[in-house]
Scaffold this active site. Sequence first.
Site, short mmCIF file in Angstrom:
data_model
loop_
_atom_site.label_atom_id
_atom_site.label_comp_id
_atom_site.label_asym_id
_atom_site.label_seq_id
_atom_site.Cartn_x
_atom_site.Cartn_y
_atom_site.Cartn_z
N HIS A 435 0.83 -1.21 0.00
CA HIS A 435 0.00 0.00 0.00
C HIS A 435 0.86 1.25 0.00
CE1 HIS A 435 -3.64 2.25 0.72
NE2 HIS A 435 -3.03 2.91 1.69
N GLU A 440 -2.45 -3.59 -5.43
CA GLU A 440 -3.00 -4.15 -4.18
C GLU A 440 -4.46 -4.59 -4.38
OE1 GLU A 440 -3.72 -1.44 -0.77
OE2 GLU A 440 -3.08 0.15 -2.12
#
Length: 452
Positions: A435, A440
């Site tokens: 992140h 992601e």
Amino acid sequence: MAFDYDLFVIGGGSGGVRAARIASGEYGARVGLAEESRMGGTCVIRGCVPKKLMVFASAFPEAIAEAREYGWDVTPGPFDWTAFRNKLEAELDRLEGAYRTTLKNAGVTVHDERAVVTGPHQVRLASGAEFTARHILIAVGGWPFVPDIPGKELAITSNEIFHLTALPKRALVVGGGYIASEFACILHGLGVEVCQYYRGAQILRGFDEEARGHVANAMQARGIQIHCGTDVMRLEKTPEGIRAVSTDGTDREFDLVLYATGRRPNIAGLGLEALGLELGRHGEIPVDRYSQTAVPSVYAVGDVTGRVNLTPVAIREGHAFADTVFGAKPTTFDHELIASAVFTQPEFGSVGLSEEAAREQEPIEVYATAFRPMKTLFAGKPDRVMMKLIVSQATRKVLGCHIVAPEAGEMIQLAAIAIGMGATKEDFDRTCAVHPTMAEELVTMRKPTRTA
Ligand code: NDP
């Protein structure tokens, strides 16, 4: 019988060079290689490498516009095509030199001329010299195919695009595959007004439909005029440029017409009749899992076999051939699950089955997301990234992954490792997110978008 060479390779592209280098350098075979053009083949000289450099060049106007949104006081100046092209040519010279050095260091004898096959163990060079070889490897690649329409000589192909003396103002790109879609984006990025004609209903046939639509919409939003269901009937020279008379009833004028309507095996005049091989519909040389033809001493790798026409595939086929024939290690290359990227803007990376193909095969779950990524959202751009996983309901294995995003090619390479290892959706879920990234999303899609 004593042969002049253990191996004679025809074609100094990705597949031929790898096979020659391994056979000679690793296994001590006496190897000759003939190349009629420049060493490196399509990928290095008139394909992947110069194309990717053009992709980079074409991305700067957008990057500069984004930079302004990030507070930089910059304005794009004009693009100097000649300066770029000269630098590109120098880079290709450097790469060609590197290929030659590699072959020399591996002990391969290079013949800079055309070779043709004259028998199961014989080749003849353009100079008239003849050689015998225990094995012959045909690695001559492919060549652009242009349909036979009136005025076809007015069009250029990807072979010529890198040598333009000047960039056109208005370009027509014909075709809907990798090359057409990539060059539509490249030319547009370089400031050319681009029309793309494709005969089918949506560009990039064969890929996941949702992803194709996403790429096409993004290209159109950037200003590329994609005309599907449209083909050229004839091309005519006009005082100002080239007129394309089309099946949709329109006449449009362009300065440049680029045909990217597929590539065919480059076998014209290669002497294959001397071998009595039965060729495929477009001239592909049929081979078995070890790249051996019906003539036991003759093998073929790369685009000339019409399996999967990608450089890394030709390299793996060439390497497997050398291991099998000269390294006493019978080796095959698995043509399933080959990841690839289309270098459009935005990029499109793909591995495994499309939703449509998977649905035909078995019951599936589809996990898909489309979102505005942080970087361009901040710059006020409407771009959306798309990510999609196709999952088998029975085994939970991820059968396909499709990404339309900046750097999708880089992402799909890594996803391909996991999918090749048989990763399940739960393996993806277990993986902790990196992140903040776009990728992601691949490990945070919890609920299926649909089942089928
Ligand atoms: P593709 O096979 O990808 O696309 C050919 C396109 O031309 C298709 O849209 C096809 O339509 C259309 N077409 C074919 N014949 C005609 C015709 N007679 N009239 C009108 N349209 C026609 O070929 P490319 O030339 O784009 O690329 C060749 C190969 O090179 C690719 O298959 C790929 O393997 C490789 N490549 C890979 C790249 C990468 O990895 N990024 C980049 C560039 C090339 P239809 O769909 O209807 O058949």
